[in-house]
Write a protein that holds these residues in place. Structure first.
Motif, mmCIF file in Angstrom:
data_model
loop_
_atom_site.group_PDB
_atom_site.id
_atom_site.type_symbol
_atom_site.label_atom_id
_atom_site.label_comp_id
_atom_site.label_asym_id
_atom_site.label_seq_id
_atom_site.Cartn_x
_atom_site.Cartn_y
_atom_site.Cartn_z
ATOM 1 N N HIS A 30 44.026 49.026 36.350
ATOM 2 C CA HIS A 30 43.604 47.919 37.211
ATOM 3 C C HIS A 30 44.799 47.198 37.830
ATOM 4 O O HIS A 30 44.750 46.801 39.013
ATOM 5 N N ILE A 148 41.124 42.799 31.818
ATOM 6 C CA ILE A 148 40.441 43.899 32.500
ATOM 7 C C ILE A 148 39.308 43.328 33.356
ATOM 8 O O ILE A 148 39.130 43.715 34.517
ATOM 9 N N SER A 149 38.581 42.385 32.817
ATOM 10 C CA SER A 149 37.487 41.738 33.547
ATOM 11 C C SER A 149 38.017 40.966 34.755
ATOM 12 O O SER A 149 37.442 41.039 35.852
ATOM 13 N N TYR A 151 40.851 41.408 36.459
ATOM 14 C CA TYR A 151 41.277 42.346 37.499
ATOM 15 C C TYR A 151 40.066 42.998 38.165
ATOM 16 O O TYR A 151 40.030 43.126 39.393
ATOM 17 N N SER A 152 39.081 43.409 37.386
ATOM 18 C CA SER A 152 37.908 44.067 37.952
ATOM 19 C C SER A 152 37.225 43.181 38.986
ATOM 20 O O SER A 152 36.858 43.635 40.079
ATOM 21 N N ARG A 153 37.048 41.928 38.645
ATOM 22 C CA ARG A 153 36.399 40.981 39.553
ATOM 23 C C ARG A 153 37.196 40.871 40.857
ATOM 24 O O ARG A 153 36.637 40.945 41.954
#
Length: 171
Positions: A30, A148-149, A151-153
């Motif tokens: 990510h 991780i969340s 970056y994902s967003r």
């Protein structure tokens, strides 16, 4: 010569790795994806707020993620006492709002350095190691999942911004 963001290589992780390697690989993927979304763009392009009415930009995302990397890994997990990355007088959203295309190269380098320093801080730490923030106990495992969340967003935002800037698509 005008600076353009360099290419960023992404590596696929193992499909059968243990928990630590899986979390680290996903976070690395990510991180590299955000840098890849910026690759080939100039400072003015990175600073472009290309999806009105949103004021988001790729440069703002780069600056924000540098702050988030620093906050979660170095300040909170490692307990390092660091000066604010951005001028507090400009408000809590200065990472998104105080953009200067002429500083894009330095902002990009800052994110890369914060990623390097975050990796360094956690290299020898176990996922079960904890710290206290606002009277709550957090584990390094939770920080990895949170990052991780995060970056994902923001990668979803980056996809839209990049496509509007120059039509580039991809994952």
């Amino acid at each position: 010569m005008t600076w353009t963001a360099p290419d960023a290589a992404r590596a696929d992780g193992s499909l059968v790795a243990g928990e630590r390697e899986t979390l680290t690989d996903f976070l690395s993927f990510h991180r590299a994806t955000l840098l890849q979304k910026c690759a080939g763009l100039t400072g003015p392009q990175l600073a472009e707020r290309a999806v009105p009415p949103s004021r988001l930009s790729l440069l703002g995302l780069v600056r924000h993620m540098a702050k988030v990397e620093r906050t979660w890994f170095r300040e909170r997990f490692a307990g390092q006492k660091l000066e604010p990355m951005y001028d507090p007088a400009l408000g809590k959203d200065a990472d998104f709002e105080d953009l200067d295309p002429a500083r894009a190269e330095a902002d990009h380098a800052r994110l890369c350095e914060e990623i390097r320093l975050a990796r360094e801080v956690v290299a020898a730490a176990g996922l079960d190691e904890t710290f206290v923030h606002r009277d709550e106990v957090y584990s390094l495992r939770l920080v990895h999942v949170h990052m991780i969340s995060e970056y994902s967003r923001h990668l979803g935002h980056a996809d839209l911004l990049r496509e509007r800037i120059d039509g580039a698509k991809g994952y």
